[in-house]
Motif scaffolding. Structure first.
Motif, PDB file in Angstrom:
ATOM      1  N   GLU A   1       5.663  20.063  62.496  1.00 20.16           N
ATOM      2  CA  GLU A   1       5.858  20.582  61.147  1.00 20.16           C
ATOM      3  C   GLU A   1       6.778  19.568  60.463  1.00 20.16           C
ATOM      4  O   GLU A   1       7.564  18.896  61.131  1.00 20.16           O
ATOM      5  CB  GLU A   1       6.588  21.931  61.200  1.00 20.16           C
ATOM      6  CG  GLU A   1       5.826  23.053  61.862  1.00 20.16           C
ATOM      7  CD  GLU A   1       6.788  24.051  62.512  1.00 20.16           C
ATOM      8  OE1 GLU A   1       7.189  23.822  63.682  1.00 20.16           O
ATOM      9  OE2 GLU A   1       7.145  25.036  61.861  1.00 20.16           O
TER      10      GLU A   1
ATOM     11  N   SER B   1      -6.834  31.631  60.941  1.00 20.29           N
ATOM     12  CA  SER B   1      -5.377  31.752  61.070  1.00 20.29           C
ATOM     13  C   SER B   1      -4.769  30.378  61.346  1.00 20.29           C
ATOM     14  O   SER B   1      -5.494  29.420  61.651  1.00 20.29           O
ATOM     15  CB  SER B   1      -5.029  32.691  62.225  1.00 20.29           C
ATOM     16  OG  SER B   1      -5.415  32.085  63.443  1.00 20.29           O
ATOM     17  N   GLY B   2      -3.451  30.358  61.313  1.00 21.48           N
ATOM     18  CA  GLY B   2      -2.752  29.117  61.587  1.00 21.48           C
ATOM     19  C   GLY B   2      -2.915  28.669  63.026  1.00 21.48           C
ATOM     20  O   GLY B   2      -3.142  27.487  63.307  1.00 21.48           O
ATOM     21  N   ALA B   3      -2.786  29.622  63.941  1.00 22.03           N
ATOM     22  CA  ALA B   3      -2.913  29.272  65.359  1.00 22.03           C
ATOM     23  C   ALA B   3      -4.298  28.684  65.637  1.00 22.03           C
ATOM     24  O   ALA B   3      -4.434  27.694  66.366  1.00 22.03           O
ATOM     25  CB  ALA B   3      -2.695  30.509  66.225  1.00 22.03           C
TER      26      ALA B   3
ATOM     27  N   PHE C   1       7.050  25.659  65.817  1.00 14.96           N
ATOM     28  CA  PHE C   1       6.246  26.873  65.966  1.00 14.96           C
ATOM     29  C   PHE C   1       4.830  26.561  65.510  1.00 14.96           C
ATOM     30  O   PHE C   1       4.609  26.174  64.368  1.00 14.96           O
ATOM     31  CB  PHE C   1       6.815  28.041  65.142  1.00 14.96           C
ATOM     32  CG  PHE C   1       6.057  29.318  65.399  1.00 14.96           C
ATOM     33  CD1 PHE C   1       6.361  30.113  66.488  1.00 14.96           C
ATOM     34  CD2 PHE C   1       5.011  29.707  64.572  1.00 14.96           C
ATOM     35  CE1 PHE C   1       5.647  31.279  66.763  1.00 14.96           C
ATOM     36  CE2 PHE C   1       4.286  30.863  64.832  1.00 14.96           C
ATOM     37  CZ  PHE C   1       4.610  31.648  65.923  1.00 14.96           C
ATOM     38  N   HIS C   2       3.865  26.760  66.426  1.00 15.87           N
ATOM     39  CA  HIS C   2       2.480  26.426  66.090  1.00 15.87           C
ATOM     40  C   HIS C   2       1.514  27.580  66.295  1.00 15.87           C
ATOM     41  O   HIS C   2       0.303  27.395  66.159  1.00 15.87           O
ATOM     42  CB  HIS C   2       2.027  25.198  66.890  1.00 15.87           C
ATOM     43  CG  HIS C   2       2.832  23.973  66.595  1.00 15.87           C
ATOM     44  ND1 HIS C   2       2.846  23.364  65.355  1.00 15.87           N
ATOM     45  CD2 HIS C   2       3.687  23.239  67.363  1.00 15.87           C
ATOM     46  CE1 HIS C   2       3.656  22.313  65.373  1.00 15.87           C
ATOM     47  NE2 HIS C   2       4.186  22.222  66.580  1.00 15.87           N
ATOM     48  N   GLY C   3       2.019  28.771  66.663  1.00 10.97           N
ATOM     49  CA  GLY C   3       1.125  29.920  66.809  1.00 10.97           C
ATOM     50  C   GLY C   3       1.305  30.606  68.143  1.00 10.97           C
ATOM     51  O   GLY C   3       2.159  30.211  68.949  1.00 10.97           O
TER      52      GLY C   3
ATOM     53  N   GLU D   1       9.692  28.813  61.257  1.00 13.88           N
ATOM     54  CA  GLU D   1      10.202  29.788  62.240  1.00 13.88           C
ATOM     55  C   GLU D   1      11.443  29.240  62.947  1.00 13.88           C
ATOM     56  O   GLU D   1      12.311  29.989  63.355  1.00 13.88           O
ATOM     57  CB  GLU D   1       9.137  30.099  63.301  1.00 13.88           C
ATOM     58  CG  GLU D   1       7.832  30.669  62.780  1.00 13.88           C
ATOM     59  CD  GLU D   1       8.000  31.991  62.090  1.00 13.88           C
ATOM     60  OE1 GLU D   1       7.524  32.101  60.946  1.00 13.88           O
ATOM     61  OE2 GLU D   1       8.621  32.908  62.661  1.00 13.88           O
TER      62      GLU D   1
ATOM     63  N   LYS E   1      -1.874  30.540  56.037  1.00  7.53           N
ATOM     64  CA  LYS E   1      -0.991  31.351  55.177  1.00  7.53           C
ATOM     65  C   LYS E   1      -1.350  31.419  53.681  1.00  7.53           C
ATOM     66  O   LYS E   1      -2.063  32.315  53.270  1.00  7.53           O
ATOM     67  CB  LYS E   1       0.440  30.867  55.363  1.00  7.53           C
ATOM     68  CG  LYS E   1       0.978  31.214  56.765  1.00  7.53           C
ATOM     69  CD  LYS E   1       2.448  30.968  56.840  1.00  7.53           C
ATOM     70  CE  LYS E   1       3.027  31.260  58.208  1.00  7.53           C
ATOM     71  NZ  LYS E   1       3.273  32.661  58.454  1.00  7.53           N
TER      72      LYS E   1
ATOM     73  N   VAL F   1       0.768  24.837  58.005  1.00  8.94           N
ATOM     74  CA  VAL F   1       0.395  26.255  57.905  1.00  8.94           C
ATOM     75  C   VAL F   1       1.350  27.000  56.969  1.00  8.94           C
ATOM     76  O   VAL F   1       0.929  27.810  56.150  1.00  8.94           O
ATOM     77  CB  VAL F   1       0.361  26.891  59.316  1.00  8.94           C
ATOM     78  CG1 VAL F   1       0.313  28.414  59.249  1.00  8.94           C
ATOM     79  CG2 VAL F   1      -0.840  26.357  60.096  1.00  8.94           C
ATOM     80  N   GLN F   2       2.645  26.699  57.079  1.00 10.71           N
ATOM     81  CA  GLN F   2       3.626  27.383  56.234  1.00 10.71           C
ATOM     82  C   GLN F   2       3.974  26.557  54.984  1.00 10.71           C
ATOM     83  O   GLN F   2       4.243  27.102  53.929  1.00 10.71           O
ATOM     84  CB  GLN F   2       4.894  27.665  57.052  1.00 10.71           C
ATOM     85  CG  GLN F   2       5.816  28.656  56.393  1.00 10.71           C
ATOM     86  CD  GLN F   2       6.865  29.239  57.336  1.00 10.71           C
ATOM     87  OE1 GLN F   2       7.990  29.430  56.933  1.00 10.71           O
ATOM     88  NE2 GLN F   2       6.523  29.539  58.555  1.00 10.71           N
TER      89      GLN F   2
ATOM     90  N   ASN G   1      -4.535  25.177  64.394  1.00 11.71           N
ATOM     91  CA  ASN G   1      -3.868  24.247  65.309  1.00 11.71           C
ATOM     92  C   ASN G   1      -4.674  24.052  66.585  1.00 11.71           C
ATOM     93  O   ASN G   1      -4.729  22.952  67.143  1.00 11.71           O
ATOM     94  CB  ASN G   1      -2.453  24.750  65.631  1.00 11.71           C
ATOM     95  CG  ASN G   1      -1.517  24.524  64.453  1.00 11.71           C
ATOM     96  OD1 ASN G   1      -1.710  23.603  63.662  1.00 11.71           O
ATOM     97  ND2 ASN G   1      -0.511  25.373  64.326  1.00 11.71           N
TER      98      ASN G   1
ATOM     99  N   ASP H   1       1.409  20.146  60.919  1.00  7.39           N
ATOM    100  CA  ASP H   1       1.150  21.583  60.800  1.00  7.39           C
ATOM    101  C   ASP H   1       1.703  22.038  59.450  1.00  7.39           C
ATOM    102  O   ASP H   1       2.904  22.194  59.277  1.00  7.39           O
ATOM    103  CB  ASP H   1       1.849  22.303  61.968  1.00  7.39           C
ATOM    104  CG  ASP H   1       1.644  23.804  61.926  1.00  7.39           C
ATOM    105  OD1 ASP H   1       1.330  24.339  60.844  1.00  7.39           O
ATOM    106  OD2 ASP H   1       1.806  24.455  62.983  1.00  7.39           O
TER     107      ASP H   1
HETATM  108  C1  LIG Z   1       4.065  26.236  61.056  1.00  6.69           C
HETATM  109  C2  LIG Z   1       3.224  27.353  61.585  1.00  6.69           C
HETATM  110  N1  LIG Z   1       2.152  27.078  62.339  1.00  6.69           N
HETATM  111  C3  LIG Z   1       1.369  28.046  62.826  1.00  6.69           C
HETATM  112  C4  LIG Z   1       1.638  29.375  62.578  1.00  6.69           C
HETATM  113  C5  LIG Z   1       0.757  30.427  63.151  1.00  6.69           C
HETATM  114  O1  LIG Z   1      -0.034  30.983  62.130  1.00  6.69           O
HETATM  115  P1  LIG Z   1      -0.814  32.341  62.387  1.00  6.69           P
HETATM  116  O2  LIG Z   1       0.210  33.404  62.557  1.00  6.69           O
HETATM  117  O3  LIG Z   1      -1.652  32.505  61.146  1.00  6.69           O
HETATM  118  O4  LIG Z   1      -1.636  32.155  63.598  1.00  6.69           O
HETATM  119  C6  LIG Z   1       2.740  29.714  61.799  1.00  6.69           C
HETATM  120  C7  LIG Z   1       3.082  31.120  61.552  1.00  6.69           C
HETATM  121  O5  LIG Z   1       4.162  31.489  61.197  1.00  6.69           O
HETATM  122  C8  LIG Z   1       3.557  28.681  61.288  1.00  6.69           C
HETATM  123  O6  LIG Z   1       4.634  28.948  60.541  1.00  6.69           O
END
Ligand SMILES: Cc1ncc(COP(=O)(O)O)c(C=O)c1O
Length: 396
Positions: free
Chosen positions: A187, A104-106, A135-137, A192, A249, A222-223, A109, A220
């Motif tokens: 980011e 996952s993203g969290a 937003f990092h998780g 978010e 993601k 992730v998105q 990170n 980050d």
């Molecule tokens: C920039 C960013 N980092 C981390 C996350 C967390 O990812 P996850 O929900 O897969 O843990 C998100 C989720 O929306 C995100 O947008």
């Protein structure tokens, strides 16, 4: 099952940590979803930037089926061919370094933060500067990294070691650099946080600050990663290279996977036994990610995200002239936000009733994250519904 039954079972058995729209889907094709009662929806959320290839892409389905028959999982006690193939591709497409896989993203990170702690511990540094609106998780450490009180409240004490600068304000970052600082994490476009686009001088400036003080620059992605913004990675728009990127993601088209890519020199700091994830980079998720990447490159989805993202922004900007409650349209590629002067939930609800799925973040920003396979005609269809929803609000 009927939607009502599913909603009832959700209330009985699912921990109520999510606010859900009252619908359950049964099937998807292209950028469309069908609910339990057969109603059709145009999906401009794509599982929150996950389903980049849309639903039922033949290449992804075939790959998952074939791999599931062969082998799904063995653990990282052993070597895994698709994992190394994927790592090589990600490395060559980005920083040229090494990769850690997770789910996952969290978690990606978290891996980046742990690697950064190892880097800093060589000379007594541990602090990471993150940005307001980030937003990092949702793990304890990633909510500490996330500089938004609403995600932290009630979960204190939070892990230490984060300081918050103001997004797009380089001086606020410089003011926080101390002898204990070891990294800046951000980011490039805050998703978010309201689809806030990093300014050129800010993002380039972060690289310069990191170089000046020997800090790691963690981005980050992730998105934003995997072609979402019209480049494979959003940092490419700025002509700089971070030291670490995190991905999740859109990486495997809906199969859970996360990844941290780190420049070669620092990647050696996580030696055997220092970090792990049981499922990380298993056969199924790695193979799905390889197939997703093949489609992204083979079907020119990077260029398409750029071109159709421009078209989406152009159409949304066209609406701006007609509705005074539209404040701004912004974004890059197919990561687009429309900021309103009024609460967005009402619009989301009206679109939903008409069969269009969009998302609202920070109360007033409508967020569009469609599959990268979306066509011009589908954008027109979505704009028509949105226009109707706006008109209804205007007339209320
Ligand atoms: C920039 C960013 N980092 C981390 C996350 C967390 O990812 P996850 O929900 O897969 O843990 C998100 C989720 O929306 C995100 O947008």
């Amino acid at each position: 099952m009927k939607t009502e039954e599913i909603i009832e079972l959700t209330s009985q058995y699912i921990i109520p940590s999510y606010r859900r729209i009252p619908v359950a889907f049964k099937e998807g094709r292209g950028i469309r979803l069908w609910d339990m009662e057969g109603k059709e929806y145009l999906d401009l959320i794509a599982g929150l930037a996950v389903n980049s290839l849309g639903y039922g892409h033949p290449k992804l389905i075939q790959t998952i089926n074939e791999q599931a028959k062969l082998l799904i999982h063995t653990s990282n006690l052993f070597h895994i061919q698709p994992q190394v193939e994927l790592a090589e591709k990600l490395s060559k497409l980005s920083l040229g370094g090494k990769v850690f896989f997770c789910n996952s993203g969290a978690e990606a990170n978290e891996a980046a933060i742990k690697l950064t702690r190892r880097f800093g511990s060589q000379n007594g540094r541990y602090e990471i500067i993150t940005m307001t609106g980030s937003f990092h998780g949702r793990t304890l450490t990633t909510i500490a990294a996330t500089a938004q009180r609403k995600y932290q409240q009630g979960f204190e004490p939070l892990p230490e070691g984060f300081k918050y600068a103001v997004f797009n304000d380089l001086d606020s970052v410089k003011d926080l650099v101390a002898p204990t600082t070891c990294a800046i994490m951000t980011e490039v476009i805050q998703g978010e946080g309201g689809v806030n686009v990093g300014r050129e001088d800010f993002i380039v400036g972060l690289r310069q600050v990191c170089d000046q003080y020997n800090l790691l620059l963690i981005m980050d992605e992730v998105q934003t990663g995997m072609a979402r913004t019209g480049r494979m990675f959003v940092y490419e728009h700025y002509g700089i290279t971070p030291d670490i990127i995190t991905l999740a993601k859109g990486l495997a088209g809906g199969i859970p996977i996360g990844a941290m890519v780190a420049k070669r020199k620092i990647s050696e700091l996580l030696g055997p036994g220092t970090h792990a994830s049981t499922f990380g980079g298993n056969f199924l998720s790695s193979r799905a990610a390889l197939a997703t990447l093949e489609v992204i490159l083979g079907e020119d989805l990077i260029e398409k995200a750029q071109r159709l993202g421009n078209y989406l922004m152009e159409r949304l900007t066209g609406l701006k002239g007609r509705y005074s409650f539209i404040k701004e349209v912004r974004g890059k590629g197919l990561m687009v936000g429309l900021e309103l002067e009024i609460p967005g939930e009402k619009i989301v609800e009206k679109c939903f009733r008409r069969g269009l799925l969009i998302n609202c973040t920070v109360e007033k920003v409508l967020r569009f994250l469609p599959p990268l396979t979306i066509s011009k005609e589908e954008i027109d269809e979505a704009i028509q519904i949105l226009d109707q929803a706006f008109r209804e609000v205007k007339e209320e």
